[in-house]
Write an enzyme that holds these catalytic residues in place. Structure first.
Site, PDB file in Angstrom:
ATOM      1  N   ASP A 112       0.861  -1.324   0.025  1.00  0.00           N
ATOM      2  CA  ASP A 112       0.073  -0.079   0.022  1.00  0.00           C
ATOM      3  C   ASP A 112       0.818   1.164  -0.043  1.00  0.00           C
ATOM      4  OD1 ASP A 112       0.884  -0.104   2.726  1.00  0.00           O
ATOM      5  OD2 ASP A 112      -0.978  -0.030   3.594  1.00  0.00           O
ATOM      6  N   SER A 113       2.399   1.038   0.008  1.00  0.00           N
ATOM      7  CA  SER A 113       3.156   1.984  -0.404  1.00  0.00           C
ATOM      8  C   SER A 113       2.931   2.767  -1.663  1.00  0.00           C
ATOM      9  CB  SER A 113       4.679   1.654  -0.253  1.00  0.00           C
ATOM     10  OG  SER A 113       4.795   0.654  -1.091  1.00  0.00           O
ATOM     11  N   LYS A 138      -0.863  -9.271   2.844  1.00  0.00           N
ATOM     12  CA  LYS A 138       0.005  -8.924   3.930  1.00  0.00           C
ATOM     13  C   LYS A 138      -0.891  -7.990   4.792  1.00  0.00           C
ATOM     14  CE  LYS A 138       3.357  -5.691   3.647  1.00  0.00           C
ATOM     15  NZ  LYS A 138       2.770  -4.629   4.483  1.00  0.00           N
ATOM     16  N   ASP A 174      -1.081  -6.063  -0.220  1.00  0.00           N
ATOM     17  CA  ASP A 174      -1.458  -5.568   1.049  1.00  0.00           C
ATOM     18  C   ASP A 174      -2.991  -5.342   1.659  1.00  0.00           C
ATOM     19  OD1 ASP A 174       0.420  -4.816   3.247  1.00  0.00           O
ATOM     20  OD2 ASP A 174       1.328  -3.034   1.951  1.00  0.00           O
ATOM     21  N   GLU A 187       9.665  -4.220  10.267  1.00  0.00           N
ATOM     22  CA  GLU A 187      10.124  -2.704   9.550  1.00  0.00           C
ATOM     23  C   GLU A 187      10.860  -1.876  10.592  1.00  0.00           C
ATOM     24  OE1 GLU A 187       7.135  -1.090   6.941  1.00  0.00           O
ATOM     25  OE2 GLU A 187       8.377   0.865   6.865  1.00  0.00           O
ATOM     26  N   GLU A 211      -0.930  -5.679   8.409  1.00  0.00           N
ATOM     27  CA  GLU A 211      -0.164  -5.000   9.554  1.00  0.00           C
ATOM     28  C   GLU A 211      -0.805  -5.253  10.718  1.00  0.00           C
ATOM     29  OE1 GLU A 211       0.868  -0.695   8.838  1.00  0.00           O
ATOM     30  OE2 GLU A 211       1.452  -0.904   6.896  1.00  0.00           O
TER      31      GLU A 211
HETATM   32  O1  KIV Z   1       3.600  -1.111   1.699  1.00  0.00           O
HETATM   33  C1  KIV Z   1       4.804  -1.605   1.463  1.00  0.00           C
HETATM   34  O2  KIV Z   1       5.295  -1.407   0.476  1.00  0.00           O
HETATM   35  C2  KIV Z   1       5.328  -2.407   2.592  1.00  0.00           C
HETATM   36  C3  KIV Z   1       6.737  -2.631   2.490  1.00  0.00           C
HETATM   37  C4  KIV Z   1       7.911  -1.884   1.909  1.00  0.00           C
HETATM   38  C5  KIV Z   1       7.071  -3.500   3.334  1.00  0.00           C
HETATM   39  O3  KIV Z   1       4.554  -2.570   3.498  1.00  0.00           O
END
Ligand code: KIV
Length: 256
Positions: A43-44, A112, A82, A180, A114
């Site tokens: 989600d970056s 993924k 994410d 992280e 968090e």
């Molecule tokens: O959102 C993301 O890109 C991330 C990673 C860089 C671990 O969570």
């Protein structure tokens, strides 16, 4: 050979695991042909590609759209998407639906999430439903408005909390876990205490694998985090290429 959650898990203790983010077919091909074992549609996406301040504004629809683009590149790497902001804390049927959407509509091979110990029961139920889960502890960018971007694991109390988070997520059945911006020595201790692979970002060399945002690695972002050493300067090179072409276009006499 196609990576799977089992092959990623089996890499622990054999060789370091290479992970990169990607957000579309172009970056997915670069990551895959470069040899990534796992591609994370992070989600970056929000701050890296969509011009947002942080990851909080990223929606499930955006994640599905970009995950599908990554999957269309047919990478050999495992594709994990994410789960966006706060959805992990929804009641289980809605959480399950969000994860299903990332896999069925986006084509991800897993999600993924968090969060730590408080999500262990949800992760257990997702894994039971056939949804592979990658954990993410330490600095959690989705919590920027409550905790800020702070390094973790710098004192015994925080280390104890991180240990409980990591062990709960692993015990719930996650196939790997992102760590992280956690103190380097402590990340190594966490890695040694877990049976699943740890994937570090800004957490030193002691993890089982490493992940970076591909735009940071390639020099496409102007302010990469201090732990990233870009391997290329693609923004600079692209601007120079456009300038060379613009100069040719504007050269007197070229038109006609
Ligand atoms: O959102 C993301 O890109 C991330 C990673 C860089 C671990 O969570």
């Amino acid at each position: 050979m196609k990576s799977t959650t089992r092959s990623i898990r089996a890499l622990k203790g054999t060789r370091p695991i290479v992970c990169l983010t990607a957000y579309d077919a172009v970056t997915a091909r670069i990551a895959d042909q470069g040899g990534a074992d796992l591609i994370l549609v992070g989600d970056s996406l929000g701050n890296t590609v969509l011009g947002m301040e942080d990851t909080v504004g990223v929606t499930l629809e955006m994640m599905v759209h970009h995950t599908a683009a990554v999957v269309r590149a047919k990478p050999s790497a495992l594709v994990i998407a994410d789960l966006p902001f706060a959805l992990a804390h929804e009641p289980f049927p809605k959480l399950l639906k969000s994860c299903r959407t990332l896999m069925q509509n986006g084509g991800a091979h897993g999600v993924k999430i968090e969060g730590g110990a408080t999500l262990a029961v949800s992760i257990l139920k997702l894994v039971d439903a056939g949804i592979p889960v990658m954990g993410h502890i330490g600095l959690m960018p989705q919590r920027v408005h409550s905790t800020g971007y702070k390094r973790r694991g710098l004192n015994p109390a925080d280390q104890q909390k991180l240990l409980i988070d990591a062990q709960s997520v692993a015990a719930a059945g996650a196939f790997s876990i992102v760590i992280e911006c956690v103190d380097e020595k402590f990340s190594q201790q966490l890695t040694e205490s877990l049976e699943i692979p740890t994937i570090g970002i800004g957490s030193g060399k002691g993890c089982d694998g490493q992940i970076l945002v591909i735009h940071d690695l390639l020099g496409l972002t102007s302010n990469p985090p201090p732990f990233v050493k870009p391997e290329a300067q693609l923004h600079r090179d692209a601007v120079a290429a456009v300038q060379r072409w613009a100069k040719k276009v504007r050269k007197p006499g070229l038109k006609k």
